[in-house]
Design a protein around this motif. Structure first.
Motif, PDB file in Angstrom:
ATOM      1  N   GLY A 448       0.813  -1.205   0.000  1.00 57.73           N
ATOM      2  CA  GLY A 448       0.000   0.000   0.000  1.00 57.73           C
ATOM      3  C   GLY A 448       0.846   1.254   0.000  1.00 57.73           C
ATOM      4  O   GLY A 448       2.002   1.248   0.438  1.00 57.73           O
ATOM      5  N   GLU A 449       0.278   2.294  -0.541  1.00 58.16           N
ATOM      6  CA  GLU A 449       0.906   3.615  -0.480  1.00 58.16           C
ATOM      7  C   GLU A 449      -0.209   4.637  -0.302  1.00 58.16           C
ATOM      8  O   GLU A 449      -1.243   4.568  -0.960  1.00 58.16           O
ATOM      9  N   VAL A 450      -0.005   5.575   0.605  1.00 57.38           N
ATOM     10  CA  VAL A 450      -1.000   6.610   0.827  1.00 57.38           C
ATOM     11  C   VAL A 450      -0.294   7.960   0.887  1.00 57.38           C
ATOM     12  O   VAL A 450       0.803   8.082   1.417  1.00 57.38           O
ATOM     13  N   VAL A 451      -0.926   8.946   0.278  1.00 55.41           N
ATOM     14  CA  VAL A 451      -0.476  10.328   0.407  1.00 55.41           C
ATOM     15  C   VAL A 451      -1.577  11.077   1.158  1.00 55.41           C
ATOM     16  O   VAL A 451      -2.699  11.206   0.653  1.00 55.41           O
ATOM     17  N   ILE A 452      -1.250  11.521   2.358  1.00 50.91           N
ATOM     18  CA  ILE A 452      -2.220  12.235   3.191  1.00 50.91           C
ATOM     19  C   ILE A 452      -1.866  13.722   3.153  1.00 50.91           C
ATOM     20  O   ILE A 452      -0.774  14.115   3.574  1.00 50.91           O
ATOM     21  N   ARG A 453      -2.785  14.504   2.598  1.00 55.72           N
ATOM     22  CA  ARG A 453      -2.565  15.951   2.607  1.00 55.72           C
ATOM     23  C   ARG A 453      -3.110  16.501   3.940  1.00 55.72           C
ATOM     24  O   ARG A 453      -4.274  16.292   4.278  1.00 55.72           O
ATOM     25  N   VAL A 454      -2.261  17.180   4.670  1.00 56.31           N
ATOM     26  CA  VAL A 454      -2.655  17.638   6.003  1.00 56.31           C
ATOM     27  C   VAL A 454      -2.542  19.152   6.098  1.00 56.31           C
ATOM     28  O   VAL A 454      -1.703  19.774   5.445  1.00 56.31           O
ATOM     29  N   ASN A 455      -3.397  19.718   6.937  1.00 56.66           N
ATOM     30  CA  ASN A 455      -3.344  21.140   7.271  1.00 56.66           C
ATOM     31  C   ASN A 455      -2.828  21.288   8.691  1.00 56.66           C
ATOM     32  O   ASN A 455      -3.244  20.551   9.596  1.00 56.66           O
ATOM     33  N   VAL A 456      -1.950  22.233   8.911  1.00 55.73           N
ATOM     34  CA  VAL A 456      -1.345  22.444  10.226  1.00 55.73           C
ATOM     35  C   VAL A 456      -2.105  23.541  10.954  1.00 55.73           C
ATOM     36  O   VAL A 456      -2.112  24.699  10.529  1.00 55.73           O
TER      37      VAL A 456
END
Length: 545
Positions: A448-456
């Motif tokens: 699996g591969e995941v790209v999680i876009r996060v806001n700080v």
């Protein structure tokens, strides 16, 4: 009175209950934080101890008249009264009118802890709540009780808004917090989250702004709560402090220009000693080693503007500020110990600094570094000063032993109090790719591969994610700033399996308002437990598929 005026120390009263007969036995011994090993003191320490007590059913914390005496000829005795219900607790030393500590059997401690953590905790007055906390912290430090009990007791502070119990707690927490700084990064992070959770109610009640109607105690209380909250990194506290003391907060993160600004302020307030004293404590907060060395060097100059009586504030302001400050002070000592000795006209000034540093060391590396320094200057120290320095280093050894013995227990308890993810970083989107392998010889794994876009939402050097039954391929782990396209350096990762947390620690802080992509590659397992991404079977005729 002779037992209180003609011998050293004070007693700890041990209260042991027989829950079947409902009787109470008390015994006494001298209380020592660190009992001497192979000590030569043969004095038989006993006191006339005035016994005052109440129970859960009685709840009489007003009557402080002595009910019975434990005499100087009695090491222990069974009390004729009270006869206590099994489900009741008993608390000795009402209003803390006696000068002694009290330890209880495990069941009675558990009953007290349960009452403190109930809605009825105010039935125990503030002075006795403070007494219980002060006693349990010191009893744990001396080895009478386990730190798990301490943490069970302090949990109730989530609802405590009285200054007196908090004052006792801060005295105890100060020692534990300094030791826990040497724990693994994730463990200390969990500890800080736990303490901030305890502080939240008092912080919210007091607020960060003073009022004209505030009494002296309220001002003291707010100051201590804010100091702890900001030092532990509470976002609201730090943000408020930044607005009012921008130079100080930037300085804590290494601003040379801001340090120079504060130093000019220090010189400007040459006729206001209270302001100078405050600024001397702030100036040691720098995270830049050269700046810290320059500051310590100023304390060795008669022309610096630092008053003679304030010189002793400089070094502690550096090594008490944070872990880096300890390293800065050690390196300065190694480079300039002759300057220190010459300025004070005594090599003992060097030994005094070694002694002070020994009490704040948090790692084996720091202890080894300081020990090597003492060995390197053995000839300069002379026999007596060398022996004194070695004796001081025993404090560091005891503190490191404490860390090895207790830190894991404390960290595990702290982790158990926070099962929710931190809110400093929140996900915006997930881009997921999964490749399952159903062949028998594949052992039913999936890549699996995941790209999680996060806001700080808050500045932080950590990202904490939920992970369960996945093997993270750390060599493929990346954190990338979306706006700048640069990758951040990951310095440590921790998999907290019981809580299904994956902690990522970064070399630098994520910027508030920033957007980042967290890319994680992993291997998972298609289990047959009907949870998550799992495998199952069905039949077509006689064929299992």
């Amino acid at each position: 009175m002779n037992t209180w005026t003609l011998q050293m120390g004070y007693p700890v009263l041990t209260v042991t209950r027989d829950y079947s007969s409902r009787r109470v036995t008390v015994s006494q011994e001298r209380f020592l934080l660190r009992p001497a090993i192979n000590g030569t003191d043969t004095h038989d320490y006993k006191w006339w101890i005035p016994l005052t007590y109440t129970t859960k059913s009685e709840l009489n914390f007003v009557d402080t008249e002595t009910k019975q005496w434990l005499t100087a000829t009695e090491e222990s005795k069974q009390l004729t009264t009270p006869i206590i219900n099994q489900e009741d607790w008993i608390i000795f030393n009402i209003q803390e009118t006696g000068f002694y500590r009290v330890n209880y059997d495990a069941t009675n401690w558990a009953l007290i802890a349960a009452h403190l953590n109930s809605d009825s905790f105010l039935q125990i007055p503030p002075v006795n709540r403070a007494q219980l906390l002060d006693d349990v912290f010191n009893l744990a430090r001396a080895g009478y009780v386990d730190y798990t009990l301490v943490l069970q007791m302090v949990k109730y502070l989530e609802r405590e808004t009285d200054y007196v119990p908090w004052y006792a707690t801060f005295n105890g927490l100060n020692y534990v917090d300094k030791r826990m700084r040497g724990a693994p990064s994730y463990d200390y992070y969990a500890w800080k989250r736990f303490i901030l959770k305890l502080l939240n109610k008092a912080y919210t009640t007091l607020g960060s702004e003073g009022k004209d109607t505030d009494g002296h105690v309220t001002k003291l209380f707010r100051n201590q709560i804010l100091t702890w909250a900001c030092n532990l990194g509470d976002y609201a506290c730090v943000s408020s402090a930044k607005q009012r003391f921008a130079a100080h907060m930037t300085l804590r993160h290494g601003g040379v220009e801001e340090w120079n600004f504060l130093w000019e302020r220090f010189l400007t307030y040459s006729n206001v000693s209270t302001e100078q004293t405050l600024l001397l404590g702030v100036l040691g907060c720098t995270s830049d080693e050269d700046t810290a060395h320059n500051y310590m060097h100023l304390s060795l100059s008669n022309e610096s503007g630092i008053r003679q009586q304030d010189l002793s504030l400089v070094f502690p302001s550096v090594y008490n500020a944070h872990d880096k400050g300890v390293d800065f002070a050690i390196s300065y000592l190694q480079l300039y110990y002759t300057n220190i000795s010459d300025y004070h006209n005594s090599i003992n000034s060097v030994v005094s600094l070694v002694s002070s540093l020994s009490s704040v060391l948090t790692s084996e590396a720091q202890a080894t570094n300081l020990m090597q320094f003492v060995e390197d200057i053995k000839d300069d120290l002379g026999e007596l000063a060398y022996a004194s320095a070695l004796n001081s280093l025993q404090v560091a050894e005891r503190n490191l032993q404490w860390l090895e013995t207790h830190s894991a227990t404390i960290a595990e308890f702290a982790k158990e109090q926070n099962h929710r993810l931190p809110t400093a970083v929140v996900p915006e989107s997930y881009t997921l790719k999964v490749i399952p392998y159903f062949e028998v010889d594949s052992e039913f794994t999936f890549d699996g591969e995941v790209v999680i876009r996060v806001n700080v939402k808050e500045p932080t050097d950590r990202i904490v994610l939920h992970v369960n039954q996945l093997d993270i391929i750390e060599s493929y782990l990346t954190i990338t700033s979306v706006s700048e396209g640069t990758q951040l350096t990951v310095i440590n990762t921790t998999l907290d399996t019981p809580r299904q947390f994956f902690d990522i620690q970064l070399e630098e802080e994520l910027v508030e308002g920033g957007v980042y992509d967290v890319r994680i590659s992993y291997v998972g397992y298609l289990n047959d437990d009907m949870a998550g991404f799992y495998r199952s079977y069905y039949k077509v005729g006689e064929e299992t598929r």
